[in-house]
Design an enzyme around this catalytic site. Sequence first.
Site, PDB file in Angstrom:
ATOM      1  N   ARG A   1      -2.433  23.828 -44.861  1.00  0.00           N
ATOM      2  CA  ARG A   1      -1.029  24.206 -44.855  1.00  0.00           C
ATOM      3  C   ARG A   1      -0.155  23.025 -44.412  1.00  0.00           C
ATOM      4  O   ARG A   1      -0.647  22.048 -43.861  1.00  0.00           O
ATOM      5  CB  ARG A   1      -0.807  25.392 -43.915  1.00  0.00           C
ATOM      6  CG  ARG A   1      -1.368  26.705 -44.394  1.00  0.00           C
ATOM      7  CD  ARG A   1      -1.278  27.792 -43.326  1.00  0.00           C
ATOM      8  NE  ARG A   1      -2.197  27.556 -42.220  1.00  0.00           N
ATOM      9  CZ  ARG A   1      -2.284  28.321 -41.133  1.00  0.00           C
ATOM     10  NH1 ARG A   1      -1.484  29.355 -41.006  1.00  0.00           N
ATOM     11  NH2 ARG A   1      -3.154  28.050 -40.182  1.00  0.00           N
TER      12      ARG A   1
ATOM     13  N   LYS B   1      -0.199  24.022 -36.997  1.00  0.00           N
ATOM     14  CA  LYS B   1      -1.129  24.268 -35.900  1.00  0.00           C
ATOM     15  C   LYS B   1      -0.830  23.358 -34.715  1.00  0.00           C
ATOM     16  O   LYS B   1      -0.094  22.380 -34.808  1.00  0.00           O
ATOM     17  CB  LYS B   1      -2.578  24.058 -36.368  1.00  0.00           C
ATOM     18  CG  LYS B   1      -3.036  25.084 -37.389  1.00  0.00           C
ATOM     19  CD  LYS B   1      -2.953  26.511 -36.867  1.00  0.00           C
ATOM     20  CE  LYS B   1      -3.953  26.795 -35.769  1.00  0.00           C
ATOM     21  NZ  LYS B   1      -3.865  28.187 -35.278  1.00  0.00           N
TER      22      LYS B   1
ATOM     23  N   TYR C   1       2.725  26.663 -34.151  1.00  0.00           N
ATOM     24  CA  TYR C   1       1.853  27.572 -33.414  1.00  0.00           C
ATOM     25  C   TYR C   1       1.180  26.792 -32.292  1.00  0.00           C
ATOM     26  O   TYR C   1       0.706  25.667 -32.508  1.00  0.00           O
ATOM     27  CB  TYR C   1       0.767  28.158 -34.327  1.00  0.00           C
ATOM     28  CG  TYR C   1       1.267  29.189 -35.305  1.00  0.00           C
ATOM     29  CD1 TYR C   1       1.795  30.393 -34.865  1.00  0.00           C
ATOM     30  CD2 TYR C   1       1.192  28.969 -36.680  1.00  0.00           C
ATOM     31  CE1 TYR C   1       2.251  31.350 -35.759  1.00  0.00           C
ATOM     32  CE2 TYR C   1       1.641  29.915 -37.587  1.00  0.00           C
ATOM     33  CZ  TYR C   1       2.170  31.099 -37.122  1.00  0.00           C
ATOM     34  OH  TYR C   1       2.624  32.043 -38.009  1.00  0.00           O
TER      35      TYR C   1
ATOM     36  N   HIS D   1      -0.508  28.769 -29.123  1.00  0.00           N
ATOM     37  CA  HIS D   1      -1.565  29.593 -28.519  1.00  0.00           C
ATOM     38  C   HIS D   1      -2.103  28.934 -27.244  1.00  0.00           C
ATOM     39  O   HIS D   1      -3.303  28.717 -27.074  1.00  0.00           O
ATOM     40  CB  HIS D   1      -2.702  29.823 -29.519  1.00  0.00           C
ATOM     41  CG  HIS D   1      -2.263  30.551 -30.756  1.00  0.00           C
ATOM     42  ND1 HIS D   1      -1.937  31.890 -30.750  1.00  0.00           N
ATOM     43  CD2 HIS D   1      -2.091  30.127 -32.040  1.00  0.00           C
ATOM     44  CE1 HIS D   1      -1.587  32.269 -31.980  1.00  0.00           C
ATOM     45  NE2 HIS D   1      -1.667  31.221 -32.767  1.00  0.00           N
TER      46      HIS D   1
ATOM     47  N   GLU E   1       4.391  31.814 -32.238  1.00  0.00           N
ATOM     48  CA  GLU E   1       3.804  33.116 -31.938  1.00  0.00           C
ATOM     49  C   GLU E   1       4.500  33.883 -30.826  1.00  0.00           C
ATOM     50  O   GLU E   1       4.237  35.074 -30.631  1.00  0.00           O
ATOM     51  CB  GLU E   1       2.308  32.984 -31.615  1.00  0.00           C
ATOM     52  CG  GLU E   1       1.990  32.366 -30.273  1.00  0.00           C
ATOM     53  CD  GLU E   1       1.911  30.850 -30.308  1.00  0.00           C
ATOM     54  OE1 GLU E   1       1.494  30.263 -29.296  1.00  0.00           O
ATOM     55  OE2 GLU E   1       2.276  30.245 -31.355  1.00  0.00           O
TER      56      GLU E   1
ATOM     57  N   ASP F   1      -7.705  32.969 -31.694  1.00  0.00           N
ATOM     58  CA  ASP F   1      -6.603  32.071 -31.316  1.00  0.00           C
ATOM     59  C   ASP F   1      -6.207  32.242 -29.859  1.00  0.00           C
ATOM     60  O   ASP F   1      -5.747  31.301 -29.219  1.00  0.00           O
ATOM     61  CB  ASP F   1      -5.370  32.336 -32.186  1.00  0.00           C
ATOM     62  CG  ASP F   1      -5.289  31.395 -33.374  1.00  0.00           C
ATOM     63  OD1 ASP F   1      -5.789  30.274 -33.271  1.00  0.00           O
ATOM     64  OD2 ASP F   1      -4.722  31.801 -34.402  1.00  0.00           O
TER      65      ASP F   1
END
Length: 364
Positions: free
Chosen positions: A15, A74, A93, A95, A117, A269
């Site tokens: 991605r 990510k 993201y 996490h 998130e 995650d």
Amino acid sequence: MHIGVPKEIKDQEFRIGLTPAAVRALTDHGHRVAIETQAGIGSGFSDQDYIEAGAQIAPDAAAVYEQPMVVKVKEPLLAEYPLLRKDQILFTYLHLAASRELTEALLQSGTTCIAYETVALADGRLPLLTPMSAIAGRLAVQFGARFLEKQQGGRGVLLGGVPGVASGHVVILGGGIVGTEAARIAVGMGARVTILDVSLDRLAYLEDLFGSRVELLFSTRQTIEQVVPGADLLIGAVLVTGRRAPKLVSREVVRRMRSGSVIVDVAVDQGGCVETLRPTSHSAPVYIDEGVLHYGVPNMPGAVPWTATQALTNATLPYVVKLAELGFPAATDHDPALALGINIAHGRLVHPAVQQVFPDLIHA
């Protein structure tokens, strides 16, 4: 605003943070976007596509990380830590609850880190997590069905069964977006599906949605211990915003599952909800523990980047535009949902849920 979009370096993460259409929307508003060369290839976008959208092509990641705002998919990996800068906005993201190392590195960098998130609307919905949760939920059944095949090490169960032979049993822990989408696919394949959740309101909603096609159970330790051992495919779909997922399935329960059964833990995650589960990768997605196949890939939507990149950018672009137009902290002051996305600001850990995971880092 000058915005940088690097090539993702996580294993088989194809991605990219912005599509050419999103770049065009930004450049039409006078912003400059630098895309690392070849960053969009995995999602089906060439450097020329980005040039035509008004982007500049950066020769390497270092050039991208020189920009005041970096938009990714990510979390940064070890090789990217030295590229992070003070007074920079990182929008991706994160996490953090699953990684103390990453949290400490981001604190030391001085970068302002806004996590997709934890951006949350007033009603609790997570607009930037939802599209990837929907994809991950659907993929969980797709991958689970694959690894149930005997050639992949599974029991040799066809989830949909055939006339005269029982369907496979899919047990889903959590009835949120991931769980709902997993159930949608599993029901469509003809599997027998059970969803466990702690919210009676959510279970009532799922009854309206699925009717008698899905068994709906209130989740307790006893229910989990009774139901999980009979699953051909167990899907972990638990989410506690910003925090580690609770360990709902013990090793003892996994040991009672039939040999060749499959666990797909989408909660990986956030640390995973199965005691025996550890993170894996697209290159080596499964391992066997207690005779059960465990799938713990933390970037599942990376398997379908053409779909996932567009779905993600559709959700993130309004927030990217707001950050580009207003900067930080004006953008987050203006938008309460975006403000909840702030995990680290000016070298301080500020998100309450992550603070609970790492209380010793609050004043680090």
